[in-house]
Design a protein around this motif. Structure first.
Motif, PDB file in Angstrom:
ATOM      1  N   GLN A   1      34.497  41.698  11.377  1.00  0.00           N
ATOM      2  CA  GLN A   1      33.330  42.496  11.025  1.00  0.00           C
ATOM      3  C   GLN A   1      32.773  43.158  12.279  1.00  0.00           C
ATOM      4  O   GLN A   1      32.596  42.499  13.305  1.00  0.00           O
ATOM      5  N   LEU A   2      32.526  44.456  12.165  1.00  0.00           N
ATOM      6  CA  LEU A   2      31.929  45.233  13.236  1.00  0.00           C
ATOM      7  C   LEU A   2      30.722  45.953  12.653  1.00  0.00           C
ATOM      8  O   LEU A   2      30.856  46.697  11.675  1.00  0.00           O
TER       9      LEU A   2
ATOM     10  N   ALA B   1      40.480  44.933  23.827  1.00  0.00           N
ATOM     11  CA  ALA B   1      39.790  46.155  24.211  1.00  0.00           C
ATOM     12  C   ALA B   1      39.052  46.699  22.993  1.00  0.00           C
ATOM     13  O   ALA B   1      39.404  46.392  21.846  1.00  0.00           O
ATOM     14  N   MET B   2      38.041  47.503  23.259  1.00  0.00           N
ATOM     15  CA  MET B   2      37.247  48.090  22.184  1.00  0.00           C
ATOM     16  C   MET B   2      37.037  49.569  22.467  1.00  0.00           C
ATOM     17  O   MET B   2      37.114  50.022  23.614  1.00  0.00           O
ATOM     18  N   SER B   3      36.762  50.305  21.414  1.00  0.00           N
ATOM     19  CA  SER B   3      36.544  51.743  21.543  1.00  0.00           C
ATOM     20  C   SER B   3      35.340  52.189  20.745  1.00  0.00           C
ATOM     21  O   SER B   3      34.913  51.513  19.808  1.00  0.00           O
ATOM     22  N   TRP B   4      34.826  53.330  21.108  1.00  0.00           N
ATOM     23  CA  TRP B   4      33.897  54.090  20.282  1.00  0.00           C
ATOM     24  C   TRP B   4      34.614  55.378  19.881  1.00  0.00           C
ATOM     25  O   TRP B   4      35.266  56.022  20.717  1.00  0.00           O
TER      26      TRP B   4
ATOM     27  N   CYS C   1      32.369  51.871  16.098  1.00  0.00           N
ATOM     28  CA  CYS C   1      33.098  51.053  17.058  1.00  0.00           C
ATOM     29  C   CYS C   1      34.379  50.585  16.381  1.00  0.00           C
ATOM     30  O   CYS C   1      34.449  50.450  15.154  1.00  0.00           O
ATOM     31  N   ALA C   2      35.398  50.403  17.198  1.00  0.00           N
ATOM     32  CA  ALA C   2      36.704  50.049  16.667  1.00  0.00           C
ATOM     33  C   ALA C   2      37.378  49.022  17.577  1.00  0.00           C
ATOM     34  O   ALA C   2      37.294  49.112  18.800  1.00  0.00           O
ATOM     35  N   LYS C   3      38.018  48.085  16.960  1.00  0.00           N
ATOM     36  CA  LYS C   3      38.811  47.086  17.681  1.00  0.00           C
ATOM     37  C   LYS C   3      40.167  47.696  18.004  1.00  0.00           C
ATOM     38  O   LYS C   3      40.805  48.305  17.149  1.00  0.00           O
ATOM     39  N   VAL C   4      40.599  47.513  19.223  1.00  0.00           N
ATOM     40  CA  VAL C   4      41.873  48.067  19.666  1.00  0.00           C
ATOM     41  C   VAL C   4      42.961  47.012  19.553  1.00  0.00           C
ATOM     42  O   VAL C   4      42.790  45.871  20.000  1.00  0.00           O
TER      43      VAL C   4
ATOM     44  N   TRP D   1      37.335  48.890  11.923  1.00  0.00           N
ATOM     45  CA  TRP D   1      36.225  49.800  12.177  1.00  0.00           C
ATOM     46  C   TRP D   1      34.939  49.219  11.606  1.00  0.00           C
ATOM     47  O   TRP D   1      34.970  48.480  10.631  1.00  0.00           O
ATOM     48  N   GLY D   2      33.820  49.665  12.173  1.00  0.00           N
ATOM     49  CA  GLY D   2      32.552  49.358  11.555  1.00  0.00           C
ATOM     50  C   GLY D   2      32.201  50.407  10.505  1.00  0.00           C
ATOM     51  O   GLY D   2      33.005  51.287  10.197  1.00  0.00           O
TER      52      GLY D   2
END
Length: 116
Positions: free
Chosen positions: A2-3, A32-35, A95-98, A106-107
């Motif tokens: 969950q994001l 790692a994480m992204s926007w 925000c997204a999990k890489v 994704w949130g």
């Protein structure tokens, strides 16, 4: 997984916002994480990324010097500080999990509107 993003809103050009993304359901500091963002009527646009420990950060060219990505692994939270906002920054920010050089979760997104 969950994001949950938060912190969006209406801001005047030149203003600032800080987005947050609360992560759960996975080992946050393993990834790692992204926007990423999606402007009205446009496709997804990568904004920024950060390594698992925050030691490396990456930005799309148009965001360099204005946006700062960070993370607090103790709080399982990802941040995006956005300064000097422009009308063209108006978008839904996710925000997204890489994982394996792609985004696997994704949130729901948070709306950022830059307007006078």
């Amino acid at each position: 997984v969950q994001l949950v993003e938060s912190g969006g809103g209406l801001v005047q050009p030149g203003g600032s916002l800080r987005l947050s993304c609360a992560a759960s359901g996975f080992t946050f500091d393993d990834y790692a994480m992204s926007w990423v963002r999606q402007a009205p009527g446009k496709g997804l646009e990568w904004v920024s990324a950060i390594s698992w420990n925050g030691g490396s950060t990456y930005y799309a060219e148009s965001m360099k010097g204005r946006f700062t990505i960070s993370r607090d692994n103790a709080k399982n939270t990802l941040y995006l500080q956005m300064n000097s906002l422009k009308s063209e920054d108006t978008a839904v920010y996710y925000c997204a999990k890489v994982s394996a050089s792609s985004w696997d979760y994704w949130g729901q997104g948070t709306q950022v509107t830059v307007s006078s």
